[in-house]
Design a protein around this motif. Structure first.
Motif, PDB file in Angstrom:
ATOM      1  N   ALA A 132     -24.117 -24.754  24.968  1.00 48.44           N
ATOM      2  CA  ALA A 132     -24.165 -23.630  24.036  1.00 48.44           C
ATOM      3  C   ALA A 132     -25.188 -23.887  22.932  1.00 48.44           C
ATOM      4  O   ALA A 132     -25.293 -25.003  22.408  1.00 48.44           O
ATOM      5  CB  ALA A 132     -22.787 -23.384  23.430  1.00 48.44           C
ATOM      6  N   GLN A 133     -25.937 -22.841  22.598  1.00 46.48           N
ATOM      7  CA  GLN A 133     -26.882 -22.905  21.492  1.00 46.48           C
ATOM      8  C   GLN A 133     -26.934 -21.540  20.835  1.00 46.48           C
ATOM      9  O   GLN A 133     -27.532 -20.606  21.362  1.00 46.48           O
ATOM     10  CB  GLN A 133     -28.278 -23.322  21.970  1.00 46.48           C
ATOM     11  N   GLY A 134     -26.259 -21.431  19.671  1.00 49.29           N
ATOM     12  CA  GLY A 134     -26.181 -20.149  18.995  1.00 49.29           C
ATOM     13  C   GLY A 134     -25.415 -19.136  19.826  1.00 49.29           C
ATOM     14  O   GLY A 134     -24.288 -19.394  20.269  1.00 49.29           O
ATOM     15  N   GLU A 135     -26.022 -17.975  20.082  1.00 55.15           N
ATOM     16  CA  GLU A 135     -25.377 -16.921  20.871  1.00 55.15           C
ATOM     17  C   GLU A 135     -25.623 -17.084  22.371  1.00 55.15           C
ATOM     18  O   GLU A 135     -25.144 -16.272  23.154  1.00 55.15           O
ATOM     19  CB  GLU A 135     -25.889 -15.552  20.428  1.00 55.15           C
ATOM     20  N   LEU A 136     -26.356 -18.110  22.745  1.00 55.79           N
ATOM     21  CA  LEU A 136     -26.697 -18.288  24.149  1.00 55.79           C
ATOM     22  C   LEU A 136     -25.920 -19.449  24.762  1.00 55.79           C
ATOM     23  O   LEU A 136     -25.632 -20.457  24.092  1.00 55.79           O
ATOM     24  CB  LEU A 136     -28.206 -18.549  24.297  1.00 55.79           C
ATOM     25  N   ILE A 137     -25.582 -19.298  26.041  1.00 58.89           N
ATOM     26  CA  ILE A 137     -25.001 -20.394  26.805  1.00 58.89           C
ATOM     27  C   ILE A 137     -25.815 -20.572  28.080  1.00 58.89           C
ATOM     28  O   ILE A 137     -26.439 -19.633  28.575  1.00 58.89           O
ATOM     29  CB  ILE A 137     -23.524 -20.151  27.179  1.00 58.89           C
ATOM     30  N   GLU A 138     -25.818 -21.799  28.561  1.00 59.05           N
ATOM     31  CA  GLU A 138     -26.488 -22.088  29.822  1.00 59.05           C
ATOM     32  C   GLU A 138     -25.477 -22.685  30.787  1.00 59.05           C
ATOM     33  O   GLU A 138     -24.812 -23.679  30.459  1.00 59.05           O
ATOM     34  CB  GLU A 138     -27.652 -23.044  29.625  1.00 59.05           C
ATOM     35  N   ILE A 139     -25.356 -22.064  31.958  1.00 60.28           N
ATOM     36  CA  ILE A 139     -24.434 -22.545  32.990  1.00 60.28           C
ATOM     37  C   ILE A 139     -25.242 -23.341  34.011  1.00 60.28           C
ATOM     38  O   ILE A 139     -26.099 -22.777  34.698  1.00 60.28           O
ATOM     39  CB  ILE A 139     -23.722 -21.370  33.684  1.00 60.28           C
ATOM     40  N   PRO A 140     -24.999 -24.650  34.124  1.00 58.63           N
ATOM     41  CA  PRO A 140     -25.752 -25.457  35.088  1.00 58.63           C
ATOM     42  C   PRO A 140     -25.454 -25.002  36.517  1.00 58.63           C
ATOM     43  O   PRO A 140     -24.407 -24.422  36.800  1.00 58.63           O
ATOM     44  CB  PRO A 140     -25.242 -26.880  34.843  1.00 58.63           C
ATOM     45  N   PRO A 141     -26.351 -25.260  37.447  1.00 58.56           N
ATOM     46  CA  PRO A 141     -26.122 -24.845  38.839  1.00 58.56           C
ATOM     47  C   PRO A 141     -24.960 -25.608  39.467  1.00 58.56           C
ATOM     48  O   PRO A 141     -24.761 -26.795  39.207  1.00 58.56           O
ATOM     49  CB  PRO A 141     -27.453 -25.192  39.527  1.00 58.56           C
ATOM     50  N   GLY A 142     -24.174 -24.906  40.276  1.00 53.80           N
ATOM     51  CA  GLY A 142     -23.125 -25.535  41.078  1.00 53.80           C
ATOM     52  C   GLY A 142     -21.817 -25.821  40.379  1.00 53.80           C
ATOM     53  O   GLY A 142     -20.895 -26.351  41.002  1.00 53.80           O
ATOM     54  N   VAL A 143     -21.671 -25.470  39.086  1.00 54.11           N
ATOM     55  CA  VAL A 143     -20.420 -25.810  38.390  1.00 54.11           C
ATOM     56  C   VAL A 143     -19.348 -24.744  38.575  1.00 54.11           C
ATOM     57  O   VAL A 143     -18.170 -24.994  38.299  1.00 54.11           O
ATOM     58  CB  VAL A 143     -20.662 -26.050  36.878  1.00 54.11           C
TER      59      VAL A 143
END
Length: 223
Positions: A132-143
């Motif tokens: 998570a960074q501010g209003e953004l999230i990053e979902i890694p591949p395969g999780v």
């Protein structure tokens, strides 16, 4: 109901002075009658009781699609094999009330365990799996895969479906199930009525004067 004398007359070789355990059971099986009377008791009083009727669920369990995790809800169509997914968080859905709004492509909703899933969402990624960074999230591949961590309406039980069957002895888990359906009481079979007594020439009732060779009745009170 037959009398004891009538039952004894039908048992071949009946001898009241020499009864085997098997013969006693045969005798008692004809003497007793099944309990058919029922009563309605509250959930707290139902432990160990026997259900007189099926418990039919008045609601579906769960009553709506909901999140099985604290995480972020989104639509799985945005997942691409081997690629991370970046989404913007537009709000938070809490358990106990429906979130008002619409989640578009490229967006997600922070969602708590048990919160209602908006219709445009089908997957929840747990909090600990994202960056998570501010209003953004990053979902890694395969999780996470499509449909993960989403509990469907009626997944455990559908309204109108028997939740518990007649004749079942109610234990703690069954009582919890009854309570989860919002039912304040349940119909059970009336408790058995049991009489017991002590016999013997040497037995004295409490309060009687003690005499030689006799003992006071203690078994009845221990039982």
């Amino acid at each position: 109901m037959k009398t004891i004398e009538q039952i004894a007359a039908e048992l071949q070789g009946y001898d009241p002075q020499a009864l085997s355990a098997e013969r006693v059971n045969q005798f008692l099986a004809q003497l007793v009658e099944p309990v058919t009377a029922t009563e309605t008791v509250g959930v707290f009083e139902a432990l160990g009781r026997v259900l007189a009727q099926d418990v039919v669920s008045p609601i579906s369990v769960p009553p709506h699609d909901n999140s099985a995790m604290d995480g972020f809800g989104f639509h799985s169509s945005q997942l691409q094999p081997g690629q991370s997914l970046s989404l913007r968080v537009i709000g938070t859905a809490f358990a106990g009330k429906a979130w008002q709004g619409t989640v578009a492509a490229g967006e997600c909703l922070k969602i708590m365990t048990g919160a209602i899933m908006p219709p445009e969402l089908d997957t929840v990624v747990p909090l600990e799996f994202v960056k998570a960074q501010g209003e953004l999230i990053e979902i890694p591949p395969g999780v996470v895969s499509a449909g993960d961590n989403r509990r469907l309406l009626g997944e455990d039980l559908t309204a109108g479906q028997p939740a518990l069957r007649r004749g079942q002895t109610l234990g703690p888990a069954a009582l919890g199930l009854i309570a989860s359906l919002g039912l304040p009481g349940v119909e059970v079979v009336r408790k058995l009525k049991v009489a017991y007594f002590s016999t013997g020439d040497e037995i004295l009732s409490l309060g009687e004067p003690l005499r030689e060779g006799a003992v006071y009745d203690s078994n009845r009170y221990t039982v």
